[in-house]
Design an enzyme around this catalytic site. Structure first.
Site, mmCIF file in Angstrom:
data_model
loop_
_atom_site.group_PDB
_atom_site.id
_atom_site.type_symbol
_atom_site.label_atom_id
_atom_site.label_comp_id
_atom_site.label_asym_id
_atom_site.label_seq_id
_atom_site.Cartn_x
_atom_site.Cartn_y
_atom_site.Cartn_z
ATOM 1 C CG ASP A 82 -1.649 3.416 -22.975
ATOM 2 O OD1 ASP A 82 -2.361 4.101 -22.212
ATOM 3 O OD2 ASP A 82 -0.420 3.621 -23.102
ATOM 4 C CB SER A 83 -2.312 7.432 -24.962
ATOM 5 O OG SER A 83 -1.319 7.221 -23.974
ATOM 6 C CB CYS A 114 -5.098 3.959 -20.973
ATOM 7 S SG CYS A 114 -4.989 5.744 -20.901
ATOM 8 C CD GLU A 148 4.363 7.072 -25.699
ATOM 9 O OE1 GLU A 148 4.461 6.346 -26.685
ATOM 10 O OE2 GLU A 148 3.747 6.724 -24.672
ATOM 11 C CB CYS A 164 -0.052 6.884 -15.325
ATOM 12 S SG CYS A 164 0.410 7.139 -17.056
ATOM 13 C CG HIS A 176 2.982 5.951 -20.240
ATOM 14 N ND1 HIS A 176 1.666 5.874 -20.583
ATOM 15 C CD2 HIS A 176 3.660 6.213 -21.385
ATOM 16 C CE1 HIS A 176 1.549 6.086 -21.898
ATOM 17 N NE2 HIS A 176 2.748 6.297 -22.401
#
Ligand code: DGL
Length: 270
Positions: free
Chosen positions: A13-14, A76, A157, A189, A191
């Protein structure tokens, strides 16, 4: 070279979002070794071009392949929408790639026929139109109402959740007319499961909030089982690689995986 059950699972993932998927995977498949790559040097992915995300994803896939991963999970949505087709072509036929979009589309097609379903995700994911396309292909009379919510991933994040600021940003997005009259909301997403509780509070518990982590873990389980690649040996090791060291990644990784987390820095272009 043939693939063996003892080889690790690669997940990327990022940043910390994919940890929500990794966590569900480890819960379902505790014997599997895992190598997690967080591309913290390039997050957020959601604002990047398709070409940039494709370049990062190919580099990460190379790293995971060199480390012998038997399967790669793109944990992601932004990378799944920009680079899944490319990665499928790129890796050898022995390495299976799992994205986070198809298992969610299958769930929605199964459970929400003829309904209005909302979706929140990054600009990259929403602009790609991939969910619309796949849900239309499923042909179950589902109408998708999508909204890009680009502030959410960077906010999470940075560790900004369960506070006044996150409540206000979430409320601002969810009150958008694009999401009126929906009967379920896809968290497109990885996140966003970290703010699922706040989203649930906004809707006062009345909305079905769909997060992909468990269905992705099940898709991985089904794949490994069908190929006789489930690792049956007890005990497993996890590795966490990041392209840039960030404190927030370490804190989140510890939140999900406790003290076992040892971050290793790995440049994409090494
Ligand atoms: N977790 C990611 C996703 O599912 C990426 C968020 C970001 O880096 O913008 O889209």
């Amino acid at each position: 070279m043939s693939v063996t059950p003892q080889q690790p699972i690669g997940i990327f993932d990022s940043g910390i979002g994919g940890l929500t998927v990794a966590h569900a995977i480890k819960k379902l498949l505790p014997n599997e070794d895992m190598i997690y790559f967080g591309d913290t040097a390039h997050l957020p992915y959601g604002d990047k071009s398709e070409a940039a995300i494709q370049a990062y994803s190919v580099r990460i896939a190379n790293i995971l392949l060199k480390k012998g991963c038997k399967v790669i999970v793109i944990a992601c949505n932004s990378a799944s929408s920009a680079a899944y087709e490319l990665l499928k072509e790129y890796v050898s036929k022995d390495t299976h790639i799992i994205n986070v979009i198809d298992p969610m589309v299958a769930l929605v097609a199964r459970e929400f026929q003829g309904k209005n379903v909302g979706l929140i995700g990054t600009k990259r994911t929403v602009q790609s139109g991939v969910y619309n396309r796949k849900i239309e292909e499923a042909n179950k009379g589902i109408t998708l109402h999508s909204l890009a919510t680009p502030l959410l991933a960077p906010m999470i994040e940075e560790g900004f959740f369960n506070n006044q600021i996150s409540h206000e940003i979430i409320a601002q997005y969810l009150s958008d007319p694009a999401l009126a009259d929906i009967e379920a909301l896809i968290l497109a997403c990885t996140h966003y499961p970290l703010i699922k509780k706040e989203i649930d509070q906004y809707y006062k518990g009345s909305m079905k909030i769909l997060d992909s982590s468990e269905v992705v873990a099940q898709a991985l389980y089904a794949h490994l089982k069908s190929k006789n690649l489930l690792n049956t040996q007890a005990g497993s090791t996890d590795h966490f690689l990041v392209s840039d060291y960030t404190e927030s990644f370490e804190t989140s990784a510890r939140m999900f995986f406790h003290d076992a987390v040892q971050l290793e820095k790995h440049h994409l272009w090494e």
